[in-house]
Scaffold this motif. Structure first.
Motif, mmCIF file in Angstrom:
data_model
loop_
_atom_site.group_PDB
_atom_site.id
_atom_site.type_symbol
_atom_site.label_atom_id
_atom_site.label_comp_id
_atom_site.label_asym_id
_atom_site.label_seq_id
_atom_site.Cartn_x
_atom_site.Cartn_y
_atom_site.Cartn_z
ATOM 1 N N UNK A 89 0.834 -1.200 0.000
ATOM 2 C CA UNK A 89 0.000 0.000 0.000
ATOM 3 C C UNK A 89 0.871 1.253 0.000
ATOM 4 N N UNK A 90 1.860 1.303 0.887
ATOM 5 C CA UNK A 90 2.716 2.484 0.996
ATOM 6 C C UNK A 90 3.572 2.651 -0.259
ATOM 7 N N UNK A 91 4.113 1.565 -0.767
ATOM 8 C CA UNK A 91 4.955 1.646 -1.969
ATOM 9 C C UNK A 91 4.184 2.232 -3.152
ATOM 10 N N UNK A 92 2.961 1.764 -3.368
ATOM 11 C CA UNK A 92 2.168 2.279 -4.481
ATOM 12 C C UNK A 92 1.913 3.773 -4.345
ATOM 13 N N UNK A 93 1.643 4.226 -3.134
ATOM 14 C CA UNK A 93 1.405 5.654 -2.917
ATOM 15 C C UNK A 93 2.674 6.472 -3.133
ATOM 16 N N UNK A 94 3.802 5.955 -2.675
ATOM 17 C CA UNK A 94 5.062 6.682 -2.842
ATOM 18 C C UNK A 94 5.422 6.785 -4.317
ATOM 19 N N UNK A 95 5.220 5.703 -5.078
ATOM 20 C CA UNK A 95 5.507 5.752 -6.517
ATOM 21 C C UNK A 95 4.668 6.820 -7.207
ATOM 22 N N UNK A 96 3.418 6.949 -6.788
ATOM 23 C CA UNK A 96 2.548 7.963 -7.384
ATOM 24 C C UNK A 96 2.948 9.368 -6.959
ATOM 25 N N UNK A 97 3.226 9.533 -5.681
ATOM 26 C CA UNK A 97 3.552 10.862 -5.166
ATOM 27 C C UNK A 97 4.899 11.367 -5.664
#
Length: 292
Positions: free
Chosen positions: A168-176
């Motif tokens: 979950x966190x990795x996907x958000x960081x990649x987007x941000x």
């Protein structure tokens, strides 16, 4: 020649302040139920006379009524008191699960999404490997070797939620990391750790905390399942799963022994799931997911 000035009166335009939307009735109900269970677990054990291990041998398997509002079990122990004590066990396990999963998975997800490359591949391989393992069976084996205990059970269940938090966190960081405010911070020469701390983490935290609702339900159900199977707290220490298991042999004559903790368990899980869904969907009156 004098020019007469025309004064145009300025009328005050009323400013309409948007009314604050009240949370939906379902959100209020779910939050009230969780607050009730949490307060009962925290405060009732402080009252004099609270003893979930005390048996009223004059009233074994007594039906619900005055004095024993949820009845007693086969040993005369108050089912209400045992259910409340079981809530403390479930919430303790859930708290440890969230602590381990959020700290471990959040750290790995930030590292994988930000630094990428070989580190991302290594973390991805480790999380895939951990997710492929039959978690409940391994927890049973570990409990058999180490002995039952809330800290052991909570830490082990939390370990198996780490991959989910990581993804979950990795996907958000990649987007941000592709957003304009992050790119601007990079162009200004801001240190990577400072960008993570000031730009990435504040946007990731709400979504990670929202996912924590799901992890909490997983922890409560897993602890109940382990206790039901005999791998939780040792009797007569109360836990929801253990109380349900104790009463399964008397479902025909004294169904309240199992039904009371089962109902509380189901309603608690339902409330947590509902609040988590409302947070994920950004329902009115609830916190919305992370946004760039």
């Amino acid at each position: 020649m004098s020019t007469a000035e025309t004064v145009v009166p300025v009328t005050a335009v009323p400013v309409r302040v948007p009314a604050r939307r009240r949370p939906p009735a379902g959100v209020l109900t779910a939050a009230a139920w969780l607050a009730l269970v949490a307060l009962a677990a925290l405060l009732l054990p402080l009252l004099p006379g609270f003893d979930p291990l005390h048996g009223d041998f004059a009233h074994p398997s007594a039906a619900p009524g005055p004095g024993h509002w949820l009845g007693t079990d086969a040993a005369g122990r108050d089912v209400l008191q045992r259910t409340v004590a079981g809530a403390r066990a479930s919430f303790t396990v859930a708290g440890l699960t969230i602590l381990v999963g959020l700290l471990g998975g959040g750290t790995l997800g930030l590292a994988a999404g930000w630094f990428r490359g070989p580190l991302d591949k290594a973390i991805g391989f480790a999380t895939d490997l951990l997710m492929s393992v039959p978690s409940l069976i391994l927890v049973m084996i570990a409990v058999s070797l180490r002995g039952p205990g809330l800290s052991v059970i909570g830490t082990l269940i939390g370990l198996f939620t780490v991959p989910h938090f990581t993804r979950v966190v990795r996907a958000l960081v990649l987007s941000l990391s592709e957003r304009g405010f992050v790119q601007a911070a990079r162009m200004l020469g801001t240190a990577p750790l400072r960008i993570l701390r000031r730009e990435i983490v504040p946007h990731v935290a709400p979504a990670a905390l929202t996912f924590a609702f799901t992890a909490t339900t997983v922890a409560i159900v897993a602890e109940g399942s382990l206790s039901f199977l005999g791998f939780g707290l040792r009797p007569p220490e109360p836990s929801w799963g253990g109380i349900i298991a104790e009463g399964r042999t008397t479902l025909g004559s004294a169904p309240w022994i199992s039904l009371a903790p089962a109902a509380v368990l189901c309603l608690t899980v339902l409330a947590l799931n509902y609040l988590g869904e409302q947070l994920r969907s950004g329902a009115p009156g609830t916190a919305k997911g992370a946004r760039g």
